[in-house]
Design a protein around this motif. Structure first.
Motif, PDB file in Angstrom:
ATOM      1  N   SER A 113      38.020  58.927 -29.130  1.00 40.22           N
ATOM      2  CA  SER A 113      39.399  58.449 -29.112  1.00 40.22           C
ATOM      3  C   SER A 113      40.304  59.547 -28.556  1.00 40.22           C
ATOM      4  CB  SER A 113      39.880  58.064 -30.514  1.00 40.22           C
ATOM      5  OG  SER A 113      39.169  56.944 -31.004  1.00 40.22           O
ATOM      6  N   HIS A 126      29.861  58.877 -28.918  1.00 38.53           N
ATOM      7  CA  HIS A 126      30.117  58.289 -30.233  1.00 38.53           C
ATOM      8  C   HIS A 126      31.602  58.316 -30.596  1.00 38.53           C
ATOM      9  CE1 HIS A 126      25.800  58.308 -31.286  1.00 38.53           C
ATOM     10  NE2 HIS A 126      25.771  59.445 -30.631  1.00 38.53           N
ATOM     11  N   ASN A 127      32.211  57.145 -30.662  1.00 36.02           N
ATOM     12  CA  ASN A 127      33.544  56.963 -31.256  1.00 36.02           C
ATOM     13  C   ASN A 127      34.610  57.902 -30.688  1.00 36.02           C
ATOM     14  OD1 ASN A 127      31.360  56.857 -33.867  1.00 36.02           O
ATOM     15  ND2 ASN A 127      32.513  55.007 -33.401  1.00 36.02           N
ATOM     16  N   ASP A 143      37.979  54.515 -29.913  1.00 38.36           N
ATOM     17  CA  ASP A 143      36.655  54.268 -30.478  1.00 38.36           C
ATOM     18  C   ASP A 143      35.627  53.874 -29.403  1.00 38.36           C
ATOM     19  OD1 ASP A 143      35.032  54.312 -32.726  1.00 38.36           O
ATOM     20  OD2 ASP A 143      35.214  52.156 -33.048  1.00 38.36           O
ATOM     21  N   GLU A 153      38.969  62.548 -31.365  1.00 40.90           N
ATOM     22  CA  GLU A 153      37.891  62.208 -32.297  1.00 40.90           C
ATOM     23  C   GLU A 153      36.632  61.887 -31.511  1.00 40.90           C
ATOM     24  OE1 GLU A 153      39.112  58.906 -34.677  1.00 40.90           O
ATOM     25  OE2 GLU A 153      40.980  59.854 -35.313  1.00 40.90           O
ATOM     26  N   GLY A 154      35.492  61.971 -32.195  1.00 42.11           N
ATOM     27  CA  GLY A 154      34.238  61.551 -31.594  1.00 42.11           C
ATOM     28  C   GLY A 154      33.356  62.697 -31.119  1.00 42.11           C
ATOM     29  N   SER A 164      32.201  54.073 -27.555  1.00 37.64           N
ATOM     30  CA  SER A 164      30.806  54.439 -27.829  1.00 37.64           C
ATOM     31  C   SER A 164      29.887  53.754 -26.820  1.00 37.64           C
ATOM     32  CB  SER A 164      30.393  54.014 -29.245  1.00 37.64           C
ATOM     33  OG  SER A 164      31.144  54.686 -30.228  1.00 37.64           O
TER      34      SER A 164
END
Length: 253
Positions: free
Chosen positions: A10, A7-8, A21, A57-58, A23
């Motif tokens: 980065s 998920h997402n 991003d 992130e993610g 996914s």
């Protein structure tokens, strides 16, 4: 049922965006290729999936469990590198056994498990040989057996055929599909080669410049490229390779 869910994700290196991003999901037993040119972010993604690198992130979920920041040995994933990474001073059998001796559950049955996995990859006749006595394709199969012996939920393969000649490459492609069907292990295959991705995959992730351009079956990508990048990198390049192959066959005939 999803086995892996990303998920997402980065990742940045100073001013350079390696992943943006990202996914996707993966089903149990699926053969999923990540296809893209050098520098597109596929190696960074592999390192994040296996736990060698943390995302900025993610999240990453495996069978519903968040493994985003879990150590490598707690992810139920195995990796096969393009340079095989076999111990030169150990026989094929010892190489496979060695990986098992660090796990309490498998240590007692290391020899039995190693023999079984080497049989699975067609190396029963070579268990007493050293890596230097094997062909490139046989070394890669030994590396695959060593990783599969640990019963990973997902096997990651980092351009495993880049150092092989055409004959060994074709043989290993067939072996990988046979192993996948027999073991039921999900596989993520990192490659820049369109032919390999289309020959092996249930689905393909087409990457370029840190983003995913398309995720679909090989047939749907050829039939309906998502954008100009996919059309050029996948469709046009694959057609060029097939055209060159046809001309070469005409010359031989």
């Amino acid at each position: 049922m999803e086995s892996l869910s990303v998920h997402n994700i980065s990742k940045k290196y100073k001013r350079h965006t390696a992943l943006k991003d990202i996914s996707f999901t993966m089903a149990p037993g699926e053969f999923l290729s990540i296809l893209g040119p050098s520098g597109c972010g596929k190696t960074t993604l592999l390192r994040i999936l296996i736990g060698l690198l943390a995302p900025d992130e993610g999240r990453i979920l495996l069978n519903g469990q968040d493994i985003t920041h879990a150590p490598c040995d707690q992810r139920s994933m195995g990796i096969v590198f393009q340079n095989y990474a076999l111990f030169e001073h150990m026989t094929v059998l010892k190489n496979v056994e060695y990986a098992l001796r660090f796990h309490k559950e498998s240590k007692a049955h290391a020899r039995e498990t190693a023999l079984h996995m080497l049989e699975q990859v067609g190396l029963s006749a070579h268990i007493g040989k050293y890596p230097r006595e094997l062909s490139g394709g046989q070394q890669q199969r030994a590396a695959i057996a060593r990783t599969l012996a640990l019963s990973p939920s997902i096997l990651l393969l980092d351009e495993p055929m880049s150092a092989l000649d055409a004959a060994n490459r074709l043989s290993l492609q067939e072996e990988l599909k046979r192993i996948q069907h027999k073991s039921g292990t999900a596989m993520i295959y990192i490659t820049h080669d369109q032919e390999e991705a289309f020959a092996l995959s249930d689905r393909i992730i087409v990457m370029g410049s840190s983003v995913i351009h398309q995720i679909d079956t090989p047939q749907n990508i050829l039939k309906d490229p998502a954008d100009a990048y996919v059309r050029e990198f996948v469709y046009d390049n694959l057609n060029k390779k097939l055209s060159m192959l046809a001309k070469f066959e005409d010359i031989l005939i």
